[in-house]
Design an enzyme around this catalytic site. Structure first.
Site: not given
Ligand code: AMP
Length: 547
Positions: A188, A333, A443, A448
């Protein structure tokens, strides 16, 4: 009673075999480091992958070994995508943009035995080998995609990819093993704490590829020419290399050219029909298209994910170029595709504004993925489009644990769900609408405020290029929003009142930032995968105010 169907393991080798037998003539086009365009077919890919499998075995790669890559979106990287898991080893794609400390942590945590590194990026490994050392790494293999000089500090021992391949036999039998065998490892991007490893299996990869090929999922198909701009070092380029091979789509790999001009040139020259990447990429391309015109008539769809697609992006691409921007959500994930926003037939007769509201959501869960939202006490919330809670997901390509990290067990519920850390409401029609990351919500006393909603509202101002909203600690309200704005034209003035006026159309008075909390900045910090880095923004603000 047992069913009487074959116990046919879902292995990555089945994807390659279909591509080379059914689509031997279809092309994989890559832009090399020196800008040259090279092409191979799926038949040639198959032959090169078999050679590479023999190279891996001769190097001493054993089943279960982690084999790392540190490379761009290139043909040789694609060959590794198949050969490494096909010999039973684990492909660990390292994000080349991570800070040095995190790269050291990741290589050591994964205990990578071999690193396949693009020559243009190899210097770093020479330096890390000298200090602090990477004890698990047995050897390096240099990938040459053209245009890179000899690294000043080369890692050792190092072999040359092309020399190894030229000397290897093309004969290889695909080993058969359990479909639950690990195939890929991605970490991640860790905006807090150390990166966490997510270990994909052959089964999860094949099933995820199938979902990417569904018309209501990723929509990939044989007739498409796909351009993954999302890096192959970030969640397997959203699985596109595997799904394109599975359905025989022509694949166009941009090398390191993730910005406007090379992308526009590739789309025009290769007649790309579908491209995928984070919003920043499409913002940059749009800017470039304002300066120079190209024939983009082939491009029908842009898949956007990783962070929210702004309304202006969807509208501008549709209006100016007739391109449909499809909004999707996912995480490392979740392999990553979890939801995709396509208009249901139910909404076909709706007016444009209501349809757009749906397309702006993160979309419907793709077949195979189940979603729910829960409150702070883990009680499930209704799908009424209003109540928001933490989004939980489960399915065959969702992680059930982090690699070698029992401390992170809290992300997984006892009854088999993954806690995403995203806050969402779900519409009665099933569309998931993310309101924020749990840690980015503002918050304010007991209420929120969604930073994402506020950013999107600010982006509606014609003079705004980018916006970020973060929380500032406040002695009375607990937290209040601070809004950072990047102007399209840095010398143009935007009075803060204009921003407040736009915000007041969507937000209650008590939710609005104070005029002095609207700050104009030259640029906004981004993470290694091109998202707003809110952690750095909060730290910078805190150091400015001494808070
Ligand atoms: P990553 O594991 O680096 O791909 O990050 C995942 C996170 O990116 C998710 O938990 C979201 O918070 C954010 N994310 C992914 N796709 C979107 C989307 N279409 N709109 C808003 N946030 C997103």
């Amino acid at each position: 009673m047992d069913g009487l169907m074959m116990d046919y393991p879902l292995l990555i080798s089945t994807i390659l075999r279909r591509a080379e037998r059914v689509f031997p003539e279809k092309e994989i086009v890559s832009r090399r480091g020196d800008g040259r365009i090279v092409r191979i077919t799926y038949a040639e890919l198959g032959r090169r992958v078999r050679r590479l499998m023999n190279v891996l075995v001769d190097l001493g790669v054993r089943p279960g070994d982690r084999v790392a890559t540190f490379a761009w979106n290139s043909q040789r990287h694609l060959e590794l995508y198949f050969a490494v898991p096909m010999v039973g080893a684990v492909l660990h794609t390292i994000n080349i943009r991570l800070p040095r400390e995190q790269i050291i942590y990741i290589v050591n945590h994964a205990e990578d035995r071999f690193v396949f590194v693009d020559r243009s990026l190899a210097c770093l490994f020479g330096e890390l080998q000298a200090s602090p050392g990477l004890p698990s790494v047995k050897a390096y293999v240099m990938i040459d995609e053209g245009g890179a000089p000899e690294p000043a500090t080369p890692p050792a021992p190092a072999f040359d990819y092309d020399e190894l391949l030229a000397a290897a036999s093309e004969q290889a039998v695909d080993p058969v093993f359990d479909e639950n065998t690990a195939a890929g490892l991605c970490y991640t991007s860790a905006t807090t704490g150390d990166p966490k490893g997510v270990l994909y299996s052959h089964r999860s990869t094949v099933l995820h590829s199938l979902a990417n090929c569904m018309v209501d999922g990723g929509g990939m198909g044989e007739r498409e020419t796909a351009l993954p701009v999302v890096p192959m070092f970030h969640v397997n380029a959203w699985g596109l290399p595997y799904s394109c091979a599975l359905c025989g789509a022509k694949l166009v790999l941009p090398g390191s050219g993730f910005v406007g001009q090379p992308l526009a040139e590739l789309i025009e020259a290769e007649r790309v029909t579908c491209a995928a990447g984070v919003p920043t990429v499409w913002n940059l391309l749009y800017q470039h298209l304002q300066e120079k015109s190209y024939d983009l008539s082939s491009l029908k769809t842009i898949l956007v994910g990783g962070s929210a697609a702004p309304r202006s992006m969807i509208e501008n691409y549709a209006h100016d170029f007739g391109i449909t921007v499809i909004h999707a959500w996912g995480m490392t994930e979740t392999s990553p595709v979890g939801t995709v926003s396509r208009l249901k037939s139910t909404a076909a007769g709706w007016d444009h504004e209501r349809q757009l509201e749906l397309l702006l959501t993160q979309g419907l869960p793709v077949p195979g993925v189940e979603v729910k939202i829960v409150d702070a006490a883990d009680i499930e919330l209704p799908w009424d489009g209003v109540q928001a809670g933490e989004l939980l997901v489960r399915g065959p390509w969702i992680a059930r644990a982090y690699y070698n990290n029992p401390a992170a067990g809290g992300s997984f519920t006892a009854d088999g769900w993954f806690r995403t850390g995203d806050i969402a409401a779900i519409e009665p029609l099933g569309y998931v609408r993310l309101t924020d990351r749990k840690k980015d919500l503002i918050k304010r006393k007991g209420e929120w405020i969604s930073s994402v909603d506020m950013e999107n509202a600010v982006l509606a101002h014609k003079g705004v290029l980018e916006a970020a909203v973060v929380a500032r600690p406040d002695p009375v309200c607990v937290e209040v929003p601070v809004c950072l704005v990047v102007r399209k034209n840095p010398s143009a003035t935007i009075p803060p009142e204009e921003i407040l006026e736009i915000l007041a159309r969507k937000f209650a008075k008590w939710q609005l930032p104070k005029p002095e909390d609207i700050l104009f900045v030259e640029s906004l910090p981004k993470t290694s995968v091109g998202k707003l880095d809110k952690k750095v923004i909060r730290q910078t603000l805190a150091s400015r105010t001494g808070g």
